[in-house]
Design a protein around this motif. Structure first.
Motif, PDB file in Angstrom:
ATOM      1  N   LYS A   1     -87.662  33.947  34.506  1.00  0.00           N
ATOM      2  CA  LYS A   1     -87.749  33.141  33.310  1.00  0.00           C
ATOM      3  C   LYS A   1     -87.089  31.616  33.681  1.00  0.00           C
ATOM      4  O   LYS A   1     -87.344  30.696  32.834  1.00  0.00           O
ATOM      5  N   LYS A   2     -86.354  31.549  34.468  1.00  0.00           N
ATOM      6  CA  LYS A   2     -85.561  30.439  34.864  1.00  0.00           C
ATOM      7  C   LYS A   2     -84.933  29.756  33.514  1.00  0.00           C
ATOM      8  O   LYS A   2     -84.921  28.426  33.169  1.00  0.00           O
ATOM      9  N   THR A   3     -84.315  30.607  32.896  1.00  0.00           N
ATOM     10  CA  THR A   3     -83.643  30.265  31.452  1.00  0.00           C
ATOM     11  C   THR A   3     -82.859  29.006  31.627  1.00  0.00           C
ATOM     12  O   THR A   3     -82.969  28.023  30.814  1.00  0.00           O
ATOM     13  N   ASP A   4     -81.724  29.289  32.560  1.00  0.00           N
ATOM     14  CA  ASP A   4     -80.897  28.185  32.527  1.00  0.00           C
ATOM     15  C   ASP A   4     -81.349  26.809  33.031  1.00  0.00           C
ATOM     16  O   ASP A   4     -81.199  25.654  32.310  1.00  0.00           O
ATOM     17  N   LEU A   5     -82.159  26.768  33.736  1.00  0.00           N
ATOM     18  CA  LEU A   5     -82.927  25.541  34.067  1.00  0.00           C
ATOM     19  C   LEU A   5     -83.945  24.957  33.093  1.00  0.00           C
ATOM     20  O   LEU A   5     -83.786  23.787  32.900  1.00  0.00           O
ATOM     21  N   THR A   6     -84.589  26.041  32.590  1.00  0.00           N
ATOM     22  CA  THR A   6     -85.487  25.489  31.572  1.00  0.00           C
ATOM     23  C   THR A   6     -84.586  24.630  30.421  1.00  0.00           C
ATOM     24  O   THR A   6     -84.972  23.862  29.817  1.00  0.00           O
ATOM     25  N   LYS A   7     -83.736  25.559  29.946  1.00  0.00           N
ATOM     26  CA  LYS A   7     -82.766  24.885  28.729  1.00  0.00           C
ATOM     27  C   LYS A   7     -82.185  23.531  29.160  1.00  0.00           C
ATOM     28  O   LYS A   7     -82.238  22.583  28.384  1.00  0.00           O
ATOM     29  N   ALA A   8     -81.799  23.407  30.482  1.00  0.00           N
ATOM     30  CA  ALA A   8     -81.196  22.128  30.871  1.00  0.00           C
ATOM     31  C   ALA A   8     -82.247  20.992  30.902  1.00  0.00           C
ATOM     32  O   ALA A   8     -81.784  20.089  30.462  1.00  0.00           O
ATOM     33  N   VAL A   9     -83.228  21.332  31.184  1.00  0.00           N
ATOM     34  CA  VAL A   9     -84.425  20.428  31.583  1.00  0.00           C
ATOM     35  C   VAL A   9     -84.853  20.079  29.922  1.00  0.00           C
ATOM     36  O   VAL A   9     -85.118  18.649  29.717  1.00  0.00           O
ATOM     37  N   GLN A  10     -85.028  21.045  29.384  1.00  0.00           N
ATOM     38  CA  GLN A  10     -85.291  20.700  27.866  1.00  0.00           C
ATOM     39  C   GLN A  10     -84.279  19.824  27.143  1.00  0.00           C
ATOM     40  O   GLN A  10     -84.517  18.894  26.146  1.00  0.00           O
ATOM     41  N   ARG A  11     -83.027  20.132  27.367  1.00  0.00           N
ATOM     42  CA  ARG A  11     -82.028  19.223  26.867  1.00  0.00           C
ATOM     43  C   ARG A  11     -82.190  17.811  27.426  1.00  0.00           C
ATOM     44  O   ARG A  11     -81.989  16.911  26.566  1.00  0.00           O
ATOM     45  N   ILE A  12     -82.700  17.509  28.605  1.00  0.00           N
ATOM     46  CA  ILE A  12     -82.605  16.283  29.192  1.00  0.00           C
ATOM     47  C   ILE A  12     -83.854  15.798  28.748  1.00  0.00           C
ATOM     48  O   ILE A  12     -83.592  14.614  28.134  1.00  0.00           O
ATOM     49  N   VAL A  13     -84.907  16.605  28.515  1.00  0.00           N
ATOM     50  CA  VAL A  13     -86.259  15.602  28.087  1.00  0.00           C
ATOM     51  C   VAL A  13     -85.679  15.371  26.575  1.00  0.00           C
ATOM     52  O   VAL A  13     -86.153  14.056  26.047  1.00  0.00           O
ATOM     53  N   VAL A  14     -85.491  16.222  25.730  1.00  0.00           N
ATOM     54  CA  VAL A  14     -84.986  15.844  24.336  1.00  0.00           C
ATOM     55  C   VAL A  14     -84.137  14.553  24.206  1.00  0.00           C
ATOM     56  O   VAL A  14     -84.292  13.826  23.536  1.00  0.00           O
ATOM     57  N   ALA A  15     -83.126  14.674  25.192  1.00  0.00           N
ATOM     58  CA  ALA A  15     -81.830  13.676  25.229  1.00  0.00           C
ATOM     59  C   ALA A  15     -82.539  12.321  25.519  1.00  0.00           C
ATOM     60  O   ALA A  15     -82.419  11.332  24.800  1.00  0.00           O
ATOM     61  N   MET A  16     -83.687  12.522  26.620  1.00  0.00           N
ATOM     62  CA  MET A  16     -84.153  10.969  27.130  1.00  0.00           C
ATOM     63  C   MET A  16     -85.203  10.540  25.888  1.00  0.00           C
ATOM     64  O   MET A  16     -85.266   9.423  25.588  1.00  0.00           O
ATOM     65  N   GLY A  17     -85.960  11.638  25.407  1.00  0.00           N
ATOM     66  CA  GLY A  17     -86.926  11.425  24.262  1.00  0.00           C
ATOM     67  C   GLY A  17     -86.150  10.783  23.055  1.00  0.00           C
ATOM     68  O   GLY A  17     -86.707   9.972  22.460  1.00  0.00           O
ATOM     69  N   THR A  18     -85.027  11.238  22.597  1.00  0.00           N
ATOM     70  CA  THR A  18     -84.436  10.806  21.220  1.00  0.00           C
ATOM     71  C   THR A  18     -83.665   9.185  21.808  1.00  0.00           C
ATOM     72  O   THR A  18     -83.754   8.372  20.833  1.00  0.00           O
ATOM     73  N   ALA A  19     -83.458   9.079  23.019  1.00  0.00           N
ATOM     74  CA  ALA A  19     -83.257   7.754  23.401  1.00  0.00           C
ATOM     75  C   ALA A  19     -84.166   6.600  23.097  1.00  0.00           C
ATOM     76  O   ALA A  19     -84.096   5.836  22.485  1.00  0.00           O
ATOM     77  N   ILE A  20     -85.521   7.286  23.317  1.00  0.00           N
ATOM     78  CA  ILE A  20     -86.451   6.253  23.338  1.00  0.00           C
ATOM     79  C   ILE A  20     -86.771   6.055  21.595  1.00  0.00           C
ATOM     80  O   ILE A  20     -86.990   5.059  21.160  1.00  0.00           O
ATOM     81  N   ASN A  21     -86.765   7.096  20.958  1.00  0.00           N
ATOM     82  CA  ASN A  21     -86.913   7.451  19.471  1.00  0.00           C
ATOM     83  C   ASN A  21     -85.790   5.990  18.957  1.00  0.00           C
ATOM     84  O   ASN A  21     -86.370   5.444  17.911  1.00  0.00           O
TER      85      ASN A  21
END
Lengths: 828, 100
Positions: A332-352
């Protein structure tokens, strides 16, 4: 069936066991010394056969076993022991003293090779012996449940050679097996450190261990290999990789770590194939995975040079490596998925945040400027906001592109990660309150300017991107509202560059969001086409009648179906405005035209009522200004003015006014009946904007007050023959806070309707449902349009019960529809 | 080492020699091992087996059986082989000895 109860093919000869054994034993020695070709198999076989027939099989079996034991102990073991140095025995590299690693390696090698030869010879001889003693195996061993002589001999090798004790000092001893194990482990460690070892020798020894049972009595398949070697091997590997993992994490970056890990795993797999046993493959793989990946994944992802760093710097191949590693230990690639999600949300929030900051900081400087500038600044601010909104969309798209790229090249287009990415994008996009509006603005901007000079393919890409973002939006009804409003403005004001592209966009939305969603937009386009026909038809109608009016006014009409067009956004937002618009007083020429068209229209479609929306229209006026003297004599000053309909009405007022006279604001209002705020805006555009100051305002200020007076500006000058009087509201801008609240309110109202409709639909279909089930069904039904609030749904249900559309069954939790006649369902 | 031939010779105690196909001969486990080149006994060197305890009559029948077995390998409905009753016992013992 065995026939050993008979005398067999013995022909009655008496057999002397001792002398026969002597012959056999002598032959066995020959066999062991590789002189078998001197012997006749048949003779040996017959002798063994005879012994067994004489019921001396037991004796023979024991003799052979003890013969082998003696042979192994005296010849083989002695030879092997001679090869062992003390260092090899102790198996402790710290005690090597003067010995170099290479010498150690060589000594180990020699031992391994010798052991291998000894084992192979033993096997060969034993197989020959077994063949000769086949009859004994077949008859005696089967009948007496003895292991075959071959197996016994193998066990003897284990016991006499491998498990023989080698005394190192007074009290201490190690077994040959222990020595062997230490040598192999040591050599593997050397190989891991980069030395080259004799893989074949080790493989042969491992093969031997694999071939031997751990114990005589063991029933299971437990081999000496797994009990005496594999465990230790796994344990030392654990330690080795644990230490290596720590050093690597400390000393190198994530990319190197990944590459190294991958190399290590390949190495270990290769080692299992070439040096050790295949059965260890999965175990050692797991060890490396455990130590280098599973236990370190988090550290690895969180490293300074971890996933975030890679994403930032587009290290796609490194990301791919991390993905491979994670996929290896976790499907399920849990660790990587979580990390990527965190990064996406962080970058997205920065844009927001950037988007939110842009929309909040900009209005601040506006009040500081004064006079005419203020006007442009206000417009400028609105423009800036729009730019910020579009920038937000572009940023989001860029981020999306970036992660799409990462996903397809590094993450092998993995399904789970795609879902995760989508979820993260949706999360931060929906966290931004203005996303619906912004996306609609983005499309608006592209429709008006962006697609100019682009090829069809490029347009396609832009549209596709917009749709992609739309997919993430939860509150699609919000978007629908904004999009319709923006579309209306584009259509009515002819701002759209290409109707084809507009239609394409709508059909794309249709594919994405379903028929319902685009129904109204499609009918808007239909209205536009109908209007064109209508205008043409009316023109023809007028020409046929031969209207003689020289000052004929051309009419370009747009007939809009009131249900489909979001007119509340067009300035007609409240009831009072509605009344006011009805009463707008048109100048006589226009009024005539209006009547004419109304007549024409009602002839074509009876029973329809036309409401004139002057606030939406524009007019071209040919205005003649008084001649003024200039250097080149007098010039005729004719300008074509493009103004809003209200602007035209106001300007026509001054047409009839004697030069030099003026009207005050109230005069203008009472003569035109234009709503106050519209009038202010109109007057601002024709009397305040510096380039289109057709009227003169008294006193000069940027605001229009009820006491202001207006007169025709006779000295109006412009270089252009055609002048466009900008109306303040023309563009599609970001909403102000008040407007936004208005929109939200409207949206909530329509949501309420939608929820009620959904509830009634569900109840009509299902007849009886519990409260909870109803809520969840409603949620699923509405999911495609927006994400309804559970509280909202509950309120609606309450309200439906209150209005007696629904009823609790026997006061319980279940509900059934009562409904007005149309919905009524008789309960049994 | 002597080469491995397609035919081997089986010799009875009364001097009859039977030259048979190696593949057929090796149906008998004892003969197979006797001739196994890896073991490299003298029989394997000469491709000849001398049986000191089997008579020519019996060995002939044995060879007949070996061919018979080879011929009907992997088949059903195999016809019975004709065995004279007086040879039965001796044949049985030979079969046991040769592990056919």
């Amino acid at each position: 069936m065995a026939l050993h109860n008979f005398q067999g093919l013995n022909n009655g000869d008496e057999v002397d066991f001792e002398s026969t054994w002597e012959t056999l034993a002598a032959s066995f020695t020959q066999i062991h010394t590789k002189n078998a070709s001197l012997l006749s198999f048949e003779q040996l076989y017959r002798q063994a056969y005879k012994i067994v027939l004489k019921k001396k099989g037991d004796e023979l079996y024991k003799r052979v076993a003890s013969f082998e034991q003696d042979w192994l102990t005296e010849k083989i073991l002695a030879k092997l022991k001679g090869l062992l140095s003390n260092a090899l025995i102790s198996g402790n590299s710290a005690e090597t003293g003067g010995q170099t690693a290479n010498e150690r390696l060589a000594a180990g090698d020699r031992f391994l090779r010798e052991l291998k030869t000894a084992w192979e010879e033993h096997q060969l001889c034993m197989s020959m012996l077994t063949d000769v003693l086949m009859y004994m195996d077949r008859v005696y061993c089967t009948d007496h449940r003895q292991p075959s002589i071959y197996n016994t001999a193998m066990a003897l090798f284990r016991d006499c050679v491998l498990l023989s004790r080698i005394t190192t000092s007074e009290e201490q001893w190690v077994t040959m097996l222990g020595v062997l194990r230490n040598i192999i482990l040591e050599q593997i460690k050397m190989e891991r450190d980069g030395d080259i070892i004799d893989k074949h020798a080790i493989k042969a020894c491992i093969y031997m261990l694999e071939g031997l049972e751990a114990k005589d009595t063991s029933n299971g398949p437990e081999k000496l290999y797994s009990s005496a070697f594999e465990e230790d091997f796994i344990r030392t590997s654990h330690d080795f990789y644990k230490a290596e993992g720590e050093t690597l994490l400390r000393e190198s970056d994530a990319g190197t770590y990944c590459r190294h890990t991958k190399k290590r795993i390949d190495e270990e797999l290769d080692r299992c194939r070439s040096t050790l046993s295949d059965s260890t493959t999965s175990k050692i793989e797991r060890v490396v995975e455990d130590e280098l990946i599973r236990n370190r994944m988090n550290d690895l992802i969180e490293m300074d040079s971890g996933v975030k760093h890679m994403v930032d710097n587009e290290r796609l191949s490194d990301l791919g490596l991390i993905f491979d590693l994670n996929a290896r230990v976790d499907s399920k690639k849990t660790d990587l998925t979580k990390a990527v999600q965190r990064i996406v949300v962080a970058m997205g929030t920065a844009i927001n945040n950037a988007g939110a900051a842009a929309s909040q900081t900009q209005p601040a400087p506006a009040p500081e400027t004064d006079g005419d500038k203020a006007k442009t600044t206000v417009a400028g601010v609105a423009n800036l906001l729009t730019v910020a909104a579009i920038k937000w969309v572009e940023d989001v798209l860029e981020l999306k592109d970036k992660f799409d790229n990462v996903w397809s090249t590094s993450f092998r287009s993995d399904q789970a990660l795609q879902t995760a990415l989508t979820r993260s994008f949706a999360e931060f996009i929906n966290a931004f309150a203005r996303s619906s509006e912004n996306i609609s603005l983005f499309i608006d901007d592209n429709m008006k300017k962006g697609i100019k000079g682009k090829t069809e393919y490029e347009i396609d890409v832009v549209l596709e991107k917009a749709i992609t973002l739309l997919r993430y939006i939860q509150d699609k009804d919000m978007f629908d509202r904004y999009y319709k409003r923006h579309l209306t403005k584009r259509l009515l004001m002819g701002k759209s560059l290409s109707t084809d592209v507009e239609k394409q966009m709508v059909s794309r939305m249709k594919i994405e969001l379903g028929n319902n969603f685009t129904l109204k937009m499609e009918s808007m386009f239909k209205d536009m086409t109908l209007s064109e026909e209508l205008t043409a038809g009316y023109k023809e109608h007028v020409t046929k009648r031969g209207d003689p009016d020289p000052r004929r006014v051309d009419l370009d009409i747009k007939v809009l179906t009131s249900m489909t067009w979001p007119l509340e956004g067009m300035g007609a937002s409240s009831e009072s405005d509605e009344d006011a618009r009805m009463k707008t007083i048109y100048p006589p020429a226009i009024e005539r035209l209006k009547m004419g068209f109304e007549k024409y229209y009602s002839e074509k479609h009876s029973g329809r009522k036309l409401t004139w929306l002057a606030n939406m229209g524009t007019a071209d006026i040919r205005a003649t200004f008084p001649k003024v003297p200039s250097k080149n004599g007098t010039i005729v000053r004719k300008h074509e003015l493009n103004v809003s309909t209200y602007g035209m009405i106001v300007l026509l007022l001054f047409n009839d006014l004697p030069s030099g006279e003026s009207l005050n604001f109230e005069d203008v209002q009472s003569r035109t009946n234009i709503p106050t705020n519209e009038l202010i805006r109109t007057l601002q555009s024709v009397a305040v904007s510096p380039k289109t100051r057709i009227l003169v305002k008294e006193p000069m200020s940027k605001d229009v007050k009820p006491t202001d007076r207006f007169s025709f500006n006779e000295s109006f000058e412009s270089k252009f023959a055609k002048i466009k009087v900008l109306s303040i509201t023309s563009g599609n801008k970001v909403e102000g806070d008040r407007e936004r609240k208005e929109t939200e309110k409207k949206n909530n109202e329509s949501r309420n309707h939608n929820i009620e409709a959904a509830v009634v639909r569900i109840m009509k279909q299902r007849k009886e449902l519990s409260h909870q089930q109803l809520v969840s069904e409603t949620l699923t039904q509405l999911a495609s349009q927006f994400k309804p609030d559970v509280v909202m749904i509950k309120k609606r249900i309450e309200s439906l019960i209150e209005r007696e559309y629904l009823d609790h069954i026997d006061g319980g939790d279940s509900l059934r529809p009562l409904g007005p006649p149309a919905v009524r369902i008789e309960s049994p | 080492m002597a080469e491995t031939t397609d035919y081997v010779t089986l010799i009875s105690n009364d001097g009859f020699e039977f030259v048979v196909q190696r593949s057929s001969a090796c149906i008998a486990e004892a003969i197979k091992r006797m001739l196994d080149p890896r073991n490299n006994f003298s029989e394997a060197q000469t491709n000849t087996c001398k049986f000191e305890n089997i008579s020519g009559v019996v060995l002939e029948k044995v060879c007949e059986y070996l061919y018979y077995h080879e011929k009907f390998r992997d088949q059903k409905d195999v016809p019975d082989m004709d065995i004279p009753p007086e040879l039965c016992l001796e044949l049985l013992m030979a079969a046991d000895y040769l592990n056919v």
